[in-house]
Design a protein around this motif. Structure first.
Motif, mmCIF file in Angstrom:
data_model
loop_
_atom_site.group_PDB
_atom_site.id
_atom_site.type_symbol
_atom_site.label_atom_id
_atom_site.label_comp_id
_atom_site.label_asym_id
_atom_site.label_seq_id
_atom_site.Cartn_x
_atom_site.Cartn_y
_atom_site.Cartn_z
ATOM 1 N N VAL A 29 0.862 -1.177 0.000
ATOM 2 C CA VAL A 29 0.000 0.000 0.000
ATOM 3 C C VAL A 29 0.903 1.234 0.000
ATOM 4 O O VAL A 29 1.625 1.470 0.953
ATOM 5 N N SER A 30 0.887 2.003 -1.075
ATOM 6 C CA SER A 30 1.699 3.214 -1.149
ATOM 7 C C SER A 30 0.781 4.389 -1.429
ATOM 8 O O SER A 30 0.188 4.473 -2.506
ATOM 9 N N GLU A 31 0.663 5.282 -0.452
ATOM 10 C CA GLU A 31 -0.218 6.432 -0.603
ATOM 11 C C GLU A 31 0.577 7.652 -1.044
ATOM 12 O O GLU A 31 1.751 7.804 -0.720
ATOM 13 N N THR A 32 -0.081 8.516 -1.781
ATOM 14 C CA THR A 32 0.537 9.733 -2.282
ATOM 15 C C THR A 32 -0.220 10.944 -1.741
ATOM 16 O O THR A 32 -1.261 10.799 -1.094
ATOM 17 N N LYS A 33 0.292 12.135 -2.041
ATOM 18 C CA LYS A 33 -0.385 13.351 -1.618
ATOM 19 C C LYS A 33 -1.789 13.418 -2.217
ATOM 20 O O LYS A 33 -2.738 13.869 -1.557
ATOM 21 N N TRP A 61 14.251 11.228 6.738
ATOM 22 C CA TRP A 61 15.379 10.313 6.947
ATOM 23 C C TRP A 61 15.887 9.691 5.639
ATOM 24 O O TRP A 61 16.342 8.544 5.613
ATOM 25 N N GLY A 62 15.777 10.440 4.552
ATOM 26 C CA GLY A 62 16.287 9.948 3.280
ATOM 27 C C GLY A 62 15.427 8.896 2.617
ATOM 28 O O GLY A 62 15.865 8.257 1.654
ATOM 29 N N THR A 63 14.213 8.716 3.109
ATOM 30 C CA THR A 63 13.310 7.731 2.507
ATOM 31 C C THR A 63 12.496 8.386 1.393
ATOM 32 O O THR A 63 12.648 9.569 1.116
ATOM 33 N N SER A 64 11.613 7.605 0.787
ATOM 34 C CA SER A 64 10.766 8.133 -0.276
ATOM 35 C C SER A 64 9.593 8.916 0.300
ATOM 36 O O SER A 64 9.294 8.840 1.499
ATOM 37 N N ASN A 65 8.921 9.661 -0.554
ATOM 38 C CA ASN A 65 7.738 10.400 -0.135
ATOM 39 C C ASN A 65 6.634 9.444 0.305
ATOM 40 O O ASN A 65 5.920 9.713 1.274
ATOM 41 N N GLU A 66 6.504 8.312 -0.383
ATOM 42 C CA GLU A 66 5.478 7.328 -0.014
ATOM 43 C C GLU A 66 5.744 6.760 1.377
ATOM 44 O O GLU A 66 4.825 6.563 2.171
ATOM 45 N N ALA A 67 7.022 6.492 1.684
ATOM 46 C CA ALA A 67 7.374 5.978 3.013
ATOM 47 C C ALA A 67 7.087 7.022 4.084
ATOM 48 O O ALA A 67 6.607 6.693 5.176
ATOM 49 N N HIS A 150 3.450 -9.413 7.236
ATOM 50 C CA HIS A 150 3.087 -8.093 7.761
ATOM 51 C C HIS A 150 4.154 -7.086 7.366
ATOM 52 O O HIS A 150 5.208 -7.009 7.999
ATOM 53 N N LYS A 151 3.888 -6.317 6.326
ATOM 54 C CA LYS A 151 4.848 -5.325 5.867
ATOM 55 C C LYS A 151 4.810 -4.089 6.770
ATOM 56 O O LYS A 151 3.759 -3.707 7.266
ATOM 57 N N GLY A 156 5.315 -0.150 2.371
ATOM 58 C CA GLY A 156 4.181 -0.680 1.631
ATOM 59 C C GLY A 156 3.131 -1.360 2.483
ATOM 60 O O GLY A 156 2.154 -1.892 1.959
ATOM 61 N N GLY A 157 3.315 -1.357 3.817
ATOM 62 C CA GLY A 157 2.315 -1.942 4.711
ATOM 63 C C GLY A 157 1.163 -0.984 4.947
ATOM 64 O O GLY A 157 1.148 0.150 4.444
ATOM 65 N N LYS A 158 0.209 -1.422 5.735
ATOM 66 C CA LYS A 158 -0.999 -0.634 5.981
ATOM 67 C C LYS A 158 -0.846 0.215 7.239
ATOM 68 O O LYS A 158 -0.688 -0.322 8.330
ATOM 69 N N PRO A 159 -0.880 1.525 7.136
ATOM 70 C CA PRO A 159 -0.790 2.380 8.325
ATOM 71 C C PRO A 159 -1.891 2.043 9.330
ATOM 72 O O PRO A 159 -3.054 1.895 8.964
#
Length: 256
Positions: A29-33, A61-67, A150-151, A156-159
């Protein structure tokens, strides 16, 4: 906040949250703005998407926007849940409702503090508080696990999703009959539409609870700061953010 949240959580959102099921498989699961903007309209059509700090475009922390969005979503969901526990716990303790049996093995009863929840927490022994914090630490550790089933919410896991309590060599070394979420499996036959509606309600209620619990604390510590609560909640002259009455860290430098 810590005092009330820990008391309430142990006395006793999230459009991506799903019920716990044994042997479930996580889906990325990758959410965007853009996803947040759609969700915001569903949550509150009047306010809509409100992000004055531009956090939805950040990369922590240098991660992606999705993270980063996964982290922010999970953080809000979790704080909202704790705030709901705290808000209800505050009302329960403010009305003097408590268990009738002893709180400790030596026969010490549950404190009352004349309906003043922060003062009630101050009267709880440090030994009891360490037990509470120990459980919270375990739940925090378990919630951060990332396994094939369980991601992690930043990968990509579920918040908001809390992992099942798995027993065995790769899990807890003893049987755990119930999971933290939906222990009696009451929602397994719930429609997806109903789940989505309830999870939006959870997120809205969590936001309201965060404002509510801080409203209580603000009026207790700074009388008149919340006019609607003036004379409703008692004054508190302690430190609402301190977990212990004794400043163990500060005492090493002569601070009280």
């Amino acid at each position: 906040m810590m005092k009330l949240a820990t008391l309430a959580a142990l006395a006793g959102s999230a459009a991506a949250f799903a019920p716990a099921q044994t042997g479930r498989v996580s889906t990325a699961v990758s959410e965007t703005k853009a996803d947040l903007e759609v969700l915001a309209k569903k949550l509150n059509p009047v306010v809509g998407f409100y992000d004055p700090l531009n956090l939805a475009e950040a990369e922590f922390w240098g991660t992606s926007n999705e993270a980063t969005i996964g982290f922010l979503r999970h953080s809000e969901i979790k704080h909202g849940r704790i705030a709901m526990f705290a808000f209800v716990g505050y009302i329960v303790h403010a009305n003097g409702i408590k268990f009738p049996w002893a709180m400790q093995m030596d026969g010490t009863p549950f404190p009352d503090a004349n309906g003043n929840p922060p003062a009630l927490w101050d009267s709880v022994s440090d030994d009891a508080k360490w037990q509470i914090f120990g459980l919270i630490a375990f739940l925090e550790f378990w919630s951060e696990l990332s396994t094939p089933n369980h991601k992690h919410y930043m990968a990509g896991g579920k918040p908001g999703d809390f992992p099942d309590f798995v027993s065995g060599p790769e899990g807890i070394p003893h049987p755990v009959p119930f999971n933290l979420y939906d222990p009696f499996k009451l929602s397994k036959n719930m429609s997806e539409e109903k789940k989505e509606s309830r999870l939006r309600a959870e997120l809205n209620n969590g936001r309201a609870a965060m404002l509510g619990i801080f409203g209580f604390l603000s009026e207790q510590c700074a009388e008149g700061s919340v006019p609607l609560l003036k004379g409703v909640v008692p004054h508190y002259d302690g430190e609402p953010m301190a977990p212990f009455v004794t400043n163990y860290l500060g005492s090493a430098w002569g601070l009280n």
